[in-house]
Scaffold this motif. Structure first.
Motif, short mmCIF file in Angstrom:
data_model
loop_
_atom_site.label_atom_id
_atom_site.label_comp_id
_atom_site.label_asym_id
_atom_site.label_seq_id
_atom_site.Cartn_x
_atom_site.Cartn_y
_atom_site.Cartn_z
N TYR A 738 0.83 -1.20 0.00
CA TYR A 738 0.00 0.00 0.00
C TYR A 738 0.87 1.25 0.00
CZ TYR A 738 -4.17 -2.74 1.17
OH TYR A 738 -5.22 -3.61 1.15
N TRP A 741 0.55 6.89 3.88
CA TRP A 741 -0.41 7.95 4.13
C TRP A 741 0.39 9.18 4.60
CZ3 TRP A 741 -5.72 6.69 3.64
CH2 TRP A 741 -6.57 7.78 3.79
N HIS A 831 -8.36 7.12 12.02
CA HIS A 831 -7.26 8.07 12.11
C HIS A 831 -7.70 9.47 11.74
CE1 HIS A 831 -3.67 6.22 13.45
NE2 HIS A 831 -2.90 7.15 12.91
N LEU B 71 -21.03 -0.46 -4.24
CA LEU B 71 -21.47 0.20 -3.01
C LEU B 71 -20.28 0.49 -2.10
CD1 LEU B 71 -24.06 0.91 -1.24
CD2 LEU B 71 -23.57 -1.24 -0.09
N ILE B 72 -19.44 -0.53 -1.93
CA ILE B 72 -18.27 -0.35 -1.06
C ILE B 72 -17.39 0.76 -1.61
CG2 ILE B 72 -16.18 -1.45 -0.22
CD1 ILE B 72 -17.67 -4.08 -0.21
N TYR B 74 -18.12 3.23 -3.50
CA TYR B 74 -18.75 4.54 -3.30
C TYR B 74 -18.59 5.00 -1.86
CZ TYR B 74 -22.55 7.82 -2.40
OH TYR B 74 -23.29 8.90 -1.98
N SER B 75 -18.79 4.07 -0.93
CA SER B 75 -18.77 4.50 0.47
C SER B 75 -17.36 4.93 0.89
CB SER B 75 -19.24 3.35 1.37
OG SER B 75 -18.24 2.36 1.43
N VAL B 76 -16.33 4.23 0.44
CA VAL B 76 -14.98 4.58 0.93
C VAL B 76 -14.34 5.70 0.12
CG1 VAL B 76 -14.53 2.30 1.88
CG2 VAL B 76 -13.88 2.80 -0.47
N ASP B 79 -18.42 8.81 -0.47
CA ASP B 79 -19.35 9.28 0.54
C ASP B 79 -18.67 9.60 1.86
OD1 ASP B 79 -22.13 9.85 1.19
OD2 ASP B 79 -21.83 8.31 2.73
N TYR B 80 -17.77 8.77 2.32
CA TYR B 80 -17.11 9.06 3.61
C TYR B 80 -15.66 8.60 3.58
CZ TYR B 80 -17.47 10.56 8.46
OH TYR B 80 -17.35 11.26 9.63
N ILE B 82 -12.12 8.15 4.72
CA ILE B 82 -11.56 8.30 6.07
C ILE B 82 -10.36 7.37 6.21
CG2 ILE B 82 -13.06 6.54 7.11
CD1 ILE B 82 -13.39 8.57 9.46
N LEU B 89 -7.73 4.39 0.85
CA LEU B 89 -9.19 4.38 0.87
C LEU B 89 -9.72 3.15 0.15
CD1 LEU B 89 -9.89 8.14 0.13
CD2 LEU B 89 -10.02 6.93 2.32
N HIS B 90 -9.19 2.96 -1.07
CA HIS B 90 -9.69 1.85 -1.87
C HIS B 90 -8.74 0.68 -1.75
CE1 HIS B 90 -10.58 -0.04 -6.01
NE2 HIS B 90 -11.44 -0.50 -5.13
N TRP B 92 -8.54 -2.75 -2.10
CA TRP B 92 -9.46 -3.73 -2.68
C TRP B 92 -9.42 -5.12 -2.07
CZ3 TRP B 92 -7.13 -7.92 -4.91
CH2 TRP B 92 -5.79 -7.77 -5.24
N PHE B 95 -12.18 -5.94 0.16
CA PHE B 95 -13.52 -5.72 -0.41
C PHE B 95 -13.96 -6.91 -1.26
CE2 PHE B 95 -12.39 -0.93 -0.42
CZ PHE B 95 -12.35 -0.96 0.95
N MET C 150 -24.50 9.42 8.50
CA MET C 150 -23.70 9.18 7.30
C MET C 150 -22.63 8.14 7.57
SD MET C 150 -23.36 12.80 5.53
CE MET C 150 -23.44 11.97 3.97
N TRP C 152 -20.93 4.29 7.65
CA TRP C 152 -20.85 3.05 6.88
C TRP C 152 -20.16 2.00 7.72
CZ3 TRP C 152 -22.99 2.38 2.14
CH2 TRP C 152 -23.35 3.53 1.43
N TRP C 155 -15.46 -1.79 5.96
CA TRP C 155 -15.45 -3.01 5.14
C TRP C 155 -14.20 -3.84 5.31
CZ3 TRP C 155 -20.18 -3.30 3.32
CH2 TRP C 155 -20.89 -2.12 3.03
N ARG C 156 -13.15 -3.25 5.89
CA ARG C 156 -11.91 -4.03 6.02
C ARG C 156 -11.98 -4.99 7.20
NH1 ARG C 156 -11.32 1.01 5.14
NH2 ARG C 156 -10.20 1.89 3.36
N TRP C 161 -17.06 -9.08 7.13
CA TRP C 161 -17.05 -10.22 6.20
C TRP C 161 -17.89 -11.34 6.78
CZ3 TRP C 161 -11.01 -10.69 5.72
CH2 TRP C 161 -10.51 -9.45 5.32
N ARG D 169 -17.67 19.46 5.38
CA ARG D 169 -16.96 18.94 4.22
C ARG D 169 -16.76 20.02 3.18
NH1 ARG D 169 -20.18 13.28 3.48
NH2 ARG D 169 -19.06 12.15 5.11
#
Lengths: 991, 175, 452, 218
Positions: A738, A741, A831, B71-72, B74-76, B79-80, B82, B89-90, B92, B95, C150, C152, C155-156, C161, D169
């Motif tokens: 990766y 950051w 973070h 969807l995932i 879009y969210s990461v 939309d948000y 972080i 962020l992505h 994969w 996911f 807002m 989510w 996902w990690r 999972w 934002r």
């Protein structure tokens, strides 16, 4: 808790209003009485502390509310800030009282009667946090655990709230009536049969008042009861110089320090200053830096011994022999024959002392015998250290008395005394063996008790009046070096309390007075400006005692070692580091704060050495019966590596059953075993019983298991390999699939200097106070549910009989590759742009995966409802809550946030002023409390930041860096300075 | 009361197969066979076309996976966004796992709904249930239905042919 | 009777005809031809259901601190129960799906209740991640639902999972099971004498009439579902194992986990199949439909899976040593000699020791013994899961933080409560639905020419 | 055998199937819309106050500055409520015996404060700071709405996290020159876009860091 921050609309009404009204009034107190009856206050009280309001005793309800109100009132007065009579904001924090903004006041807290300067943070009239006063010689900006708990004891719901006559609630008026009777009786009889029992005090006002009383009642007797009294030093100086003088030590000048059973880092009124000066001499950042050396000979493991470069554990009764040997050796006589230590050690020590010359310092534990003190004074004199590293001053606590508790009891026995006024002391709990205070006091005609709690003595007394907490009192107090400070109230007495000054005034026949005028009157030398300055600065300028120059006679004025053959077991009595003689037993923070070396909480144990345990086949927790001339007690045994053999350490302060918190605690009371004011007893017997108990401790494993956790080296080794921390440490893998950051704004980071850390636990206590960390009680601690965000790990290394001891404070590391974050299923820990590992309590659902995946195990979980969310049900204790930190509910994970509320406050301030946050502007609670400045915090992206300089040191390393978590918190490896001649294998290199 | 068809009952699969083959040979097309378990030969004899449901299942799988991954993403990303543990962020690899599960789910649902739809189920009221002789429950009986709508259908003739092909019972089924 | 069927590949015994088969199986449901003590057993299970309800109420009212967890061992029985139940849930799908794909005839008469078992096991398993939470009422925050925060899911996180995997697995198993049920429901519909019975089974049967066209599509899709379920069943337990391997905790962070967990799942799953099948075939005297051949094969699969698990144990220990990672080594040593050593050795003796008995044909065909072994394996597998969950964190990187957890009544209340609930559901299933696949047994009888 | 189900059973079945799909959709829609609706957020519904204080009159018609009563707003986290005296500074002269103001006079006489109803509130775990918003050019109007047109105070926005984040934002559209933050019906100049771009730079606003959790949750 932000509710308080958010809803302080109410107080602002009141205060604004009151300010106006007070403006017109002459006398603040009267105006208080006028206004305070009004529902406006009650509403404020209910708004601010609903539960206090409802928990207040029914009868004097109105009046107690008034007291409570006084809080915001006095602030109101001071924020009007013009009249000398008002208390004044600290000069460094020039803030008016604006709701949502804390105000800071300077005062001094009492530690065994001596003053330590403090700055109290106050939110809308609630004192919430104690910080050190940088201008005060005994604090130097630092605090310790006990000081931190002052705000908690202030709001302690168990505090005595109303005067009691024979145990029945009575009005203060009735009390005054009875006292008037007493006064007239004494006036008639010149105080015949009357006696005062006081605690050790350094208050000039109090001393003056007592003189006045004695002048008024010539036959009045004055006794002092101090269970922790250490008269030996005074005796020695009395014998040597004909006057009782107190030594003052200057570690900033000391090159070689020899401690004869002195825990100068953890005990005594000067401990914070000592710690600061001592570690300042040992701050090594480059091979060229120098370092002082400490030899410690001690009869029980202390944090001083743990810090020492050479430590020797020995029976307390053998110290005299060493002192004699040392004096002889320095005096050039080869008389160190019967010295119980091995010659090489002694030789190296003596050589170091001689080379250090006037920069040497031999310091003696105050509890040691007069002979040891005398010998040390002589030795210091021989070295020329007297007047350089050690000064002698007139004792700040000097107060001519007619004797101690024993004398008092005798006097009562001979019916020479029939009336006793006990001021603040609690002799019924702290009396030593064979002294039946209960029986003696029961025979009294009148026993008056004045104290913070309805304690053992109060139950016996005919009259008990509540005392004010030191944060509610006007007074004055002297520091260990004689510097005087004014004590100013942060809040008008919550309960029906009176200061000791008022009480003495009453005994002197002045019924209509107040503490402020009493204290003010005592300082006529201060003009109003000087008075205000004294209040602002927290110290009275150049009031420190002048050193007295003396020369000790060569023969030690005939002082000889006590001829006690150290046969059998020795008992070493110590005061619990937090509870002292038991006066703080009701402070849950202190009960639950792990003891520095044993990590025992909510109780105490009889400490013994592994060898002794081996000999008697004793395991941890085994109940043993300890008998010493006549008396005997049962206590669980606890094996402490490095404890002197054939010695038992017993601590005072536990075994109290008065007070809801104190009653929770386990632990035994050592006073019944003590004779007179002895600090160690010889020829004791120890017999194991067959049962055992579980002693509650927060650290179960003591060894580093060969992992490079605390990396350490001797100074010589450091000079050879400055980056010793890298040596045979697993490398940190940096490669990753990766991308990195980037943190281009602030990057908060912390460096902790393990050489400076003395394991005093002040940081942990400060963290608890700052972050609303809930105490959980003994049962939960036993189950491993304790909540401290910051813990100080203690490891032993080397032989179990003479191990090296290491302390390692472990807060959240704020890893840049935080393992906790990736496993949280709900984004509750993520973070921030300045690299904080933020914890969002209100998002957390409590999977505990983060803690599971935290290699440092610094996360804490609210397993149960440890503190109530709801302001209605939470007790008055909630008065101590920091309004800028959320109170966490059950089922939520929490952890160190780098005091993010402080960061936010400073950032908002900087943003409003449209500037960057200056280096050192953000100070974390732990960093602020630390007496040795072991903790540095700041913005890693500022090249000039102190934290960057610290991290640039060659011995800087990250804990478990092989896991590639990239911690923001790093450590500076511990560097000790053992003598080359004695280098133990353990010390020579890093382990 | 119109006539739906003729229901012939046979004792065992072989008989049914024979009969079916026979009727096909005689040119009947609008017929159906019923059995308590699948009789494979019938597929060939009745020339049942190969079902296209596997494609539906495949489509369902791809759709499920794609939607969830979108969807995932879009969210990461949108939309948000972080910073979680310093990972991009992505990121994969994690996911994909969820996308895979979603794919399986989509495929299974497509298959299940598909088969019901294709078979026209639920169909609670169906002419064959009018046949007194038709019962699943008796078990072991195998049925052949010739629809009256079949061009070659002649009332008497068809019944005769079925009987000759070994039907135990031949019964008229009302629509 | 052992020798009666000693030889011959035949799965079924004796001669049958279709009405007899469907009649016997159907009448269990329709005429309630239940063995003695059926309801007594059910009642005992029901008491455990009540225990579960009480424990859950207590847990939610008081907080998760009420059971064994602490610092550093923040995960406890909730997680081990979860993994255990999920494991048990695997055998059903494996029997019905994999054996179907492999055209294993002997699957026929045991797949139905094996699938039911899967469903109930997964239902139990699904309970625990929620009970595990500190704030269970917010479990739905793991779902991507529209909300005013807002927020989510993250996902990690393997927990998310898990959520996906369990949900998918439950759904697919349900569909697969229901599809298998359709023709049998039709049978019951037509056999039912009472109107309510007809309606109940009729509605469920969706009007199935066994048309040849339907059958051909049905078989295709049934096979496809099986083909989907097979990778799914593997992925599910692999993902469960990722909950552990994803973490850096010593004892968790190991690449062998996914295969090792799947094997463990099969082992415990088949153990549970036997634990149910042996009493079932005896109680309902269907030894001729569920024959020794079934038991024998299941036992063989158990020992196969068991050997893989054993290999897992070995490689775990080996790599802990081989990695040279001190904390891994220390953890492994502590596991063997530390506070949890007794559990560790019990686990080994059950899962690796007792299992070896299955090498003997005599043992495999001796029902009481086989049953005892199956139960032993179930116990052993639970212990394995618990040992995995607690030993890692109790001995991780900083020795200062080492510590153990001690179980409270609540841990056991919930575990045994869930077991009781599971069996209660199995009982209800047997009472309401055909526990043996009628149409496949008939098909089998047809193919094996076992017809009168 | 006879039919178990009547002819229209299939129709019923179809209706049930499609019906349940529809129900699911509707439930989802409600679940999305309801939490944002005024019913739940209480936006726009005026609360009964002990004294019917009209911002419309005091701000709109008299043009009293916000800070006259809410004096903490520029320096503190809390804007603060006015003391009774503050009311009386005027009302000791004006409407001295209006019935409407009786509670105010009573309050001053008895010292018992007026119990206002809180209109704009956020949960305990949200730490909102007025000063920083004011100083960075976020107007009172932006969150509190056109109070100069509110006879009785009412909530102008949901104050939900969603709503807060909207601005955190992308603060640009809500910025105005700091000297104008207290103005009510403020007309943006035509070059407002440019001004806002400059403001972001001048006021050193970092939107990327304004969504850090601890900005609001500590």
């Amino acid at each position: 808790m932000s509710a308080i921050a958010e809803e302080e609309a109410a107080p602002v009404i009141d205060i604004a209003a009151l300010r106006k009204r007070l403006g017109s009034d002459r006398d603040m107190w009267r105006s208080l009485d006028e206004i305070a009856g009004t529902p406006e206050f009650q509403r404020f009280v209910e708004a601010e502390f609903p539960s206090i309001a409802e928990r207040l005793p029914a009868r004097p309800n109105r009046r107690t509310l008034l007291k409570l109100m006084g809080a915001s009132l006095s602030l109101a007065g001071l924020s009007a800030c013009s009249r000398a009579e008002s208390i004044v904001p600290y000069v460094r924090q020039p803030e008016m009282l604006i709701p949502g903004k804390p105000v800071f006041y300077a005062t001094a807290l009492s530690s065994d009667g001596f003053g330590i300067g403090a700055i109290i943070e106050s939110h809308e009239g609630r004192p919430t946090k104690v910080e050190g006063n940088p201008d005060h010689p005994a604090s130097r900006g630092a605090t310790d655990a006990v000081m931190q708990a002052a705000v908690l004891t202030l709001f302690d719901p168990d505090r005595s709230r109303t005067p009691l006559k024979d145990g029945e609630p009575a009005s203060y008026g009735d009390f005054l009536k009875d006292m008037a009777g007493l006064v007239s009786r004494w006036t008639a009889s010149q105080g015949q049969g009357g006696a005062l029992l006081i605690e050790p005090t350094t208050s000039p006002t109090l001393a003056a008042q007592i003189d006045a009383l004695r002048a008024r009642y010539p036959k009045l007797k004055l006794y002092r009861h101090d269970p922790l009294a250490t008269p030996a030093a005074a005796q020695a100086s009395q014998a040597l110089f004909g006057s009782a003088l107190t030594p003052v030590y200057h570690f900033d000048r000391a090159e070689t320090v020899v401690s004869l059973d002195a825990d100068f880092l953890g005990e005594g009124p000067g401990r914070l200053a000592h710690a600061r000066d001592f570690t300042a001499r040992r701050r090594v950042r480059s091979p060229s830096d120098r370092m002082s050396r400490l030899y410690a000979v001690e009869s029980t493991p202390t944090i001083t011994g743990a810090t020492a470069d050479h430590r020797l554990a020995i029976k307390p009764s053998s110290i005299e022999a060493i002192a004699a040997g040392l004096k002889a050796a320095l005096g050039g006589q080869a008389g160190a024959s019967r010295s119980p230590i091995d010659q090489a050690w002694m030789a190296a020590l003596v050589e170091d002392l001689k080379t250090a010359g006037r920069n040497a310092l031999i310091i003696v534990g105050p509890h040691q015998s007069a002979f040891v003190h005398a010998a040390a004074l002589a030795a210091n004199a021989t070295l020329g250290a007297l007047g350089n590293t050690v000064d002698l001053i007139e004792p700040p606590d000097a107060l001519p008395v007619d004797g101690d508790l024993t004398a008092l009891c005798e006097a009562i026995g001979q019916t020479a005394v029939d009336t006793v006024v006990v001021l603040a002391a609690n002799p019924l709990h702290t009396a030593s063996a064979g002294l039946d205070v209960h029986q003696a006091f029961s025979s009294l005609k009148l026993l008056v008790h004045h104290g913070l709690y309805r304690d053992e003595t109060a139950f016996l007394a005919h009259w008990h009046t509540p005392a004010t907490h030191e944060l509610e009192s006007w007074s004055d107090i002297r520091a260990y070096d004689g510097t005087a400070s004014l004590v100013q109230p942060l809040i008008v007495p919550l309960y029906d309390g009176k200061t000791i000054h008022e009480l003495l005034a009453v005994l002197g026949g002045q019924f209509e007075t107040d503490a402020l005028s009493l204290v003010r009157r005592h300082w006529p030398t201060l003009d109003d400006e000087g008075w205000r300055k004294a209040l602002r600065d927290g110290v009275i300028a150049n009031s420190a005692a002048r050193p007295v120059s003396v020369t000790p006679p060569p023969d030690l004025a005939g002082l000889k070692p006590a001829a006690n053959a150290g046969s059998g077991l020795d008992i070493r009595f110590v005061a619990d580091p937090w509870l002292r003689d038991g006066r703080f037993a009701n402070a849950s923070w202190l009960q639950e704060l792990p003891r520095p070396l044993t990590k025992i909480v909510w109780g105490n144990a009889a400490l013994i050495s592994p060898v002794t345990a081996e000999r008697l086949k004793i395991r941890n927790g085994k109940i043993i019966n300890i008998a010493s001339n006549g008396a005997d007690i049962d206590a669980p045994a606890w094996i402490v590596p490095g404890h002197p053999d054939e010695t038992i350490t017993l601590s005072f302060g536990f075994g109290r059953k008065v007070g809801s918190v104190a009653a929770l605690a386990e632990g035994h009371d050592a006073f019944p075993l003590r004779h007179g004011s002895e600090w160690f007893a010889t020829a004791a017997a120890m017999t194991p019983r067959d049962n055992s108990v579980r002693v509650i401790t927060t650290q179960h494993h003591q060894a580093m298991e060969g992992r490079a956790l605390v990396r350490h080296a001797s100074l010589d080794a450091f000079r050879l390999t400055p980056d010793f921390v890298r040596k045979d440490a697993p490398p940190s893998p940096m490669e990753s699939l990766y991308p990195e950051w980037r943190y281009d704004q602030e990057a908060w980071a912390m460096a902790i200097d393990l050489s400076a850390c003395i394991g005093c636990m002040a940081c942990v206590s400060a963290c608890q106070a700052e972050n609303n960390i809930a105490p959980v009680g003994p049962q939960e601690c036993e189950r491993g549910h304790e909540m401290h965000w910051l813990r100080v790990d203690r490891y032993y290394d080397g032989s179990i009989d003479a191990p090296d001891t290491f302390f390692q404070p472990v807060p959240c590391m704020h890893c840049e590759k935080a393992p906790c974050e990736v496993v949280c299923p709900v984004n509750a820990t993520v973070h921030t742009h300045d690299g904080l590992n933020a914890q969002v309590y209100n998002r957390c659902i409590g999977t505990r995966y983060c803690s599971q995946n935290c290699p440092y195990k610094v996360r804490r979980f609210n397993f149960l409802d440890h503190q109530s969310f709801n302001k209605e049900e939470a007790g008055p204790e909630q008065g101590v809550h920091n309004p800028n930190v959320s109170v966490r509910s059950r089922g939520v994970m929490e952890k160190c946030t780098y005091c993010v509320q402080r960061i936010s406050a400073k950032r908002i301030q900087a943003q409003i002023e449209n500037r960057d946050i200056a280096d050192g502007e953000v100070v974390t609670a732990c960093q602020q409390a630390c007496p040795t400045q072991a903790i540095t915090f700041g913005d890693r992206n500022r090249k000039d930041a102190k934290v960057v300089r610290e991290k640039a040191a060659p011995q800087n390393y990250a804990l478990l860096e092989e896991l590639n978590t990239r911690p923001r918190t790093t450590y500076l490896g511990k560097i000790s300075n053992p003598s080359g001649k004695l280098a133990k294998p353990g010390e020579a290199t890093d382990g | 009361m119109s006539l739906y068809g003729l229901m012939a009952v046979f004792a065992d699969p072989e008989a049914l197969i024979e009969a079916t083959r026979g009727m096909r040979a005689r040119g009947y097309r609008r017929m159906d066979a019923f059995s308590p378990f699948q009789v494979k030969e019938l597929d060939r004899i009745l020339e049942i076309p190969k079902t296209r449901l596997p494609w539906a299942v495949l489509a369902g799988g791809i759709a499920g996976a794609a939607l969830v991954y979108a969807l995932i993403w879009y969210s990461v990303e949108i939309d948000y966004p972080i910073n979680v543990g310093g990972r991009p962020l992505h990121s994969w690899p994690p996911f994909v796992v969820i996308a895979f599960e979603a794919g399986i789910l989509g495929a299974a649902l497509a298959g299940f709904i598909g088969v019901l739809a294709a078979n026209g189920l639920p169909r609670y009221h169906h002419p064959v249930f009018n046949a007194a002789s038709f019962s699943y429950a008796r078990g072991g009986k195998f049925y052949l239905l010739i629809e009256a709508a079949d061009p070659k259908y002649r009332k008497g003739v068809t019944r005769g042919q079925l009987t000759r092909l070994g039907a135990e019972i031949v019964e008229e089924v009302e629509a | 009777m052992a020798e009666a069927t000693a030889q011959g590949p035949a799965v079924l015994r004796g001669r049958h005809d279709f009405p007899e088969i469907s009649g016997r199986i159907g009448s269990i449901v329709l005429n309630g031809r239940l063995p003695r003590h059926f309801w007594t057993a059910f009642f005992l299970c029901f008491l455990l259901v009540l225990l579960l309800l009480y424990s859950i109420t207590y847990l939610i009212a008081v907080g998760v601190g009420a059971y064994g967890i602490n610092m550093p061992v923040v995960w406890g029985t909730m997680i081990s129960n979860f993994v255990w139940w999920i494991g048990i849930g695997h055998a059903g799908t494996l029997i019905s799906a994999v054996l179907l794909l492999l055209r294993q005839p002997w699957r026929a008469s045991i797949n139905r209740f094996a699938e039911a078992m899967t469903l109930f096991a997964v239902a139990m398993a699904g309970l625990f991640p929620i009970l595990h939470l500190g704030r269970p009422w917010f479990f739905y925050w793991l779902l991507p639902l529209p909300n005013v925060h807002m927020h989510w899911p993250q996902w990690r996180s393997p927990l998310v999972w898990d959520f996906a995997a369990i949900a998918t697995y439950a759904t697919v198993s349900l569909l697969f099971w229901y599809m298998g049920l359709l023709p049998d429901l039709a049978v019951l519909r037509d056999r039912a004498s009472s109107r309510p019975g007809q309606l109940f089974y009729g509605i469920l049967a969706l009007g199935w009439r066994g048309s040849a066209r339907h059958w051909s599509r049905y078989r295709v899709v049934y096979f496809l579902l099986a083909a989907l379920a097979t990778p799914l069943v593997v992925s599910v337990h692999s993902i469960v194992s990722l909950d552990f391997t994803f973490a850096i905790t010593p004892g968790y962070h190991s690449t062998i986990f996914p295969p090792y967990f799947v094997a463990g799942a099969l082992l415990s799953g088949f153990a549970m199949v036997l634990t149910i099948a042996i009493p079932l075939r005896w109680a309902f005297s269907v030894e001729d439909l569920i024959t020794l051949r079934h038991m024998d094969n299941a036992a063989k699969l158990m020992i196969a899976a068991g050997m893989v698990v054993a290999y897992g144990y070995v490689s775990e220990a080996f790599f802990a040593w081989y990695s040279g990672e001190p904390s891994e080594r220390a953890m492994m040593v502590q596991r063997a000699v530390g506070p949890y050593a007794p559990m560790f050795w019990t686990m080994l003796s059950l899962n690796c020791g007792v299992l070896q008995l299955l090498w003997f044909r005599r043992v495999r065909r001796h029902m009481p013994l086989l049953f005892a072994i199956a139960v032993a394996i179930n116990v052993g597998m639970w212990i394995e899961r618990y040992v995995i969950v607690v030993t890692g964190p109790s001995r991780d990187y900083l020795p200062s933080a080492w510590g153990e957890q001690s179980l409270t009544w609540l841990d056991f209340g919930i575990l045994f409560g869930s077991i009781g609930t599971f069996f209660a559901l199995v009982f209800l299933f047997i009472r309401i639905l055909p526990a043996i696949t009628i149409f496949e047994v008939e098909e089998l009888a047809e193919e094996e020419g076992k017809l009168k | 055998m006879p039919q178990i189900f009547s002819k229209n059973a299939d129709g019923v079945a179809r209706f049930v199937i499609w019906g349940s799909c529809a129900v699911l959709l509707i439930v989802a829609a409600i679940g999305t819309i309801l939490p944002r609706s005024d019913l739940v957020t209480g936006v726009g519904e005026p609360l009964a106050q002990p004294v019917p204080f009209s911002h419309k009159h005091h701000v709109g018609q008299l043009g009293i500055d916000c800070r006259y009563c809410h004096n903490g707003v520029e320096t503190s986290s809390s804007a603060g409520l006015p003391a009774t005296e503050v009311c009386m500074t005027c009302h000791s002269q004006l409407f001295t015996n209006a019935d409407m103001l009786a509670p105010v006079r009573a309050s001053l006489a008895s010292g018992k404060p007026i119990e206002w109803q809180r209109v704009n509130s956020v949960p305990d775990f949200v730490f909102f700071n007025h000063a920083i918003h004011i100083d960075k050019g976020v107007a009172c109007e932006t969150c509190h709405g056109r109070v100069d047109e509110m006879p009785l105070m009412r909530r102008a926005h949901t104050l939900s996290m969603e709503w807060c984040l909207g601005c955190h934002r992308n603060p640009g559209p809500n910025l105005r020159p700091p000297q104008d933050v207290f103005l009510m019906h403020w007309q943006p100049p035509e070059d407002i876009a440019e001004i806002r771009r400059q403001l972001i730079g001048m006021l050193d606003i970092h939107p990327e860091s304004m969504t850090d959790c601890y900005v609001c949750h500590r």
